[in-house]
Design an enzyme around this catalytic site. Structure first.
Site, PDB file in Angstrom:
ATOM      1  N   ASP A 179     -10.470   2.745   3.579  1.00  0.00           N
ATOM      2  CA  ASP A 179      -9.932   1.428   3.253  1.00  0.00           C
ATOM      3  C   ASP A 179     -10.879   0.331   3.719  1.00  0.00           C
ATOM      4  O   ASP A 179     -11.816   0.566   4.485  1.00  0.00           O
ATOM      5  CB  ASP A 179      -8.503   1.237   3.755  1.00  0.00           C
ATOM      6  CG  ASP A 179      -8.383   1.095   5.260  1.00  0.00           C
ATOM      7  OD1 ASP A 179      -9.418   1.013   5.947  1.00  0.00           O
ATOM      8  OD2 ASP A 179      -7.250   1.052   5.762  1.00  0.00           O
ATOM      9  N   ASN A 187      -7.754 -11.633   2.834  1.00  0.00           N
ATOM     10  CA  ASN A 187      -6.864 -12.334   1.910  1.00  0.00           C
ATOM     11  C   ASN A 187      -6.347 -13.630   2.508  1.00  0.00           C
ATOM     12  O   ASN A 187      -6.228 -14.654   1.811  1.00  0.00           O
ATOM     13  CB  ASN A 187      -5.682 -11.434   1.529  1.00  0.00           C
ATOM     14  CG  ASN A 187      -6.021 -10.473   0.401  1.00  0.00           C
ATOM     15  OD1 ASN A 187      -6.893 -10.750  -0.420  1.00  0.00           O
ATOM     16  ND2 ASN A 187      -5.346  -9.337   0.378  1.00  0.00           N
ATOM     17  N   ASP A 196      -8.639  -9.879  -4.931  1.00  0.00           N
ATOM     18  CA  ASP A 196      -8.619  -8.992  -6.101  1.00  0.00           C
ATOM     19  C   ASP A 196     -10.030  -8.758  -6.633  1.00  0.00           C
ATOM     20  O   ASP A 196     -10.386  -7.637  -7.022  1.00  0.00           O
ATOM     21  CB  ASP A 196      -7.740  -9.589  -7.202  1.00  0.00           C
ATOM     22  CG  ASP A 196      -6.261  -9.520  -6.876  1.00  0.00           C
ATOM     23  OD1 ASP A 196      -5.898  -8.819  -5.911  1.00  0.00           O
ATOM     24  OD2 ASP A 196      -5.466 -10.165  -7.585  1.00  0.00           O
ATOM     25  N   GLU A 223      -5.517  -1.797  -0.261  1.00  0.00           N
ATOM     26  CA  GLU A 223      -6.985  -1.782  -0.120  1.00  0.00           C
ATOM     27  C   GLU A 223      -7.515  -0.389   0.188  1.00  0.00           C
ATOM     28  O   GLU A 223      -8.656  -0.226   0.615  1.00  0.00           O
ATOM     29  CB  GLU A 223      -7.411  -2.750   0.988  1.00  0.00           C
ATOM     30  CG  GLU A 223      -7.055  -2.332   2.397  1.00  0.00           C
ATOM     31  CD  GLU A 223      -5.663  -2.724   2.837  1.00  0.00           C
ATOM     32  OE1 GLU A 223      -5.427  -2.788   4.061  1.00  0.00           O
ATOM     33  OE2 GLU A 223      -4.796  -2.969   1.972  1.00  0.00           O
TER      34      GLU A 223
END
Length: 316
Positions: A179, A187, A196, A223
């Site tokens: 990840d 974010n 994104d 993620e």
């Protein structure tokens, strides 16, 4: 059947199964120009060819010694790897009951001997067209809409398929679970739209590290990504994971919220094992998850790995 060469992304694969070679030769002559044609003269050979070639369509004789076409069809439809392959029965049996039985077993069509070349070509063309359309719809359903790589459903299906194949061959199966480090902070700092975009770029970088068509990269959730490497031992899987870590770091995507580096990085857990009877394939994923935790605990932006030979049968 010239349209097949333009409609299919590759030449369709056609499997001919008949214990009479003269019948196979006649069918081969009809389709060799438009299809990659494979042949089997027994039920056992047919099952082996299906596992190896995964044909797009099977023309299957019913009456054969040892294992008849009905038994072959039952086994193919019982296996998730081959259950979607359409089957056309070709047989000298012409009664209504015989035809009904073929359809009940899962066949898509029924052709009586002696064959009419025009009819056989037309029916094969129809079934290959339907198979192409089905494959396209299935592919779209198994893709992650944001990143364009496989989704978790596709991964779960391929894990089962690769597990069975590696169990049969007694070859290694490896999983990489990874990840993006501190992605929530990313974010929060840059916004979800940029998040994104970063997910898409990371997915593309990860996918570019895979060279073999049967290796799979999938978005596992959020993620998190997962990579499935059949026929690959621990050393090979670790090499792939290290390359993934390097490629993502080379993207140079700014990440001011990371405590590891000021660019986007990933942590990876790698596990490899040779499947055994009674073992649960989900145990492999759980072990990779444990290694991912170790990579994070060790400082992130690194690979942690382990051979899964200690996994117990049935242990999740």
């Amino acid at each position: 059947m010239e349209f097949l060469l333009t409609q299919y992304p590759r030449r369709p694969r056609l499997l001919l199964v008949d214990d009479q070679r003269i019948n196979i030769q006649a069918l081969y002559a009809l389709f060799r120009e438009q299809c990659d044609v494979f042949m089997a003269t027994s039920g056992e050979q047919a099952l082996q060819q299906c596992q190896k070639q995964l044909p797009d369509l099977i023309l299957l004789d019913v009456v054969m010694p040892d294992m008849d076409g009905h038994a072959v069809c039952r086994q193919l439809k019982a296996d998730p790897l081959t259950q979607h392959i359409p089957i056309i029965f070709i047989t000298a049996q012409k009664s209504e009951a015989d035809e009904v039985k073929c359809f009940e077993l899962g066949a898509v069509d029924f052709i009586s001997k002696p064959i009419n070349p025009v009819i056989v070509q037309a029916r094969v063309r129809t079934q290959l067209t339907l198979k192409l359309q089905s494959d396209l719809l299935r592919t779209q359903a198994l893709l992650d809409g944001l990143t364009g790589v496989a989704n978790r459903r596709r991964f779960e299906e391929e894990l089962q398929n690769d597990w069975r194949q590696c169990l049969r061959e007694q070859s290694a199966l490896s999983v990489i679970l990874l990840d993006i480090d501190h992605f929530k902070a990313y974010n929060d700092h840059y916004g979800h739209q940029r998040g994104d975009s970063t997910l898409r770029q990371v997915a593309q970088a990860l996918a570019a590290t895979l060279c073999r068509p049967y290796d799979l990269l999938a978005r596992y959730g959020g993620e998190e990504f997962v990579c499935l490497l059949p026929g690959t031992g621990l050393a090979g899987a670790v090499a792939v994971a290290q390359k993934m870590e390097e490629q993502v770091r080379k993207l140079g995507l700014e990440h001011q919220g990371s405590s590891v580096a000021k660019v986007v990085t990933i942590s990876l857990g790698v596990v490899s094992l040779v499947p055994g009877v009674g073992m649960d394939p989900q145990a492999l994923v759980a072990a990779a998850d444990a290694q991912l935790y170790e990579a994070k605990r060790g400082g992130r932006a690194q690979v942690s790995s382990s051979a899964g030979c200690a996994l117990e049968p049935g242990r999740a």
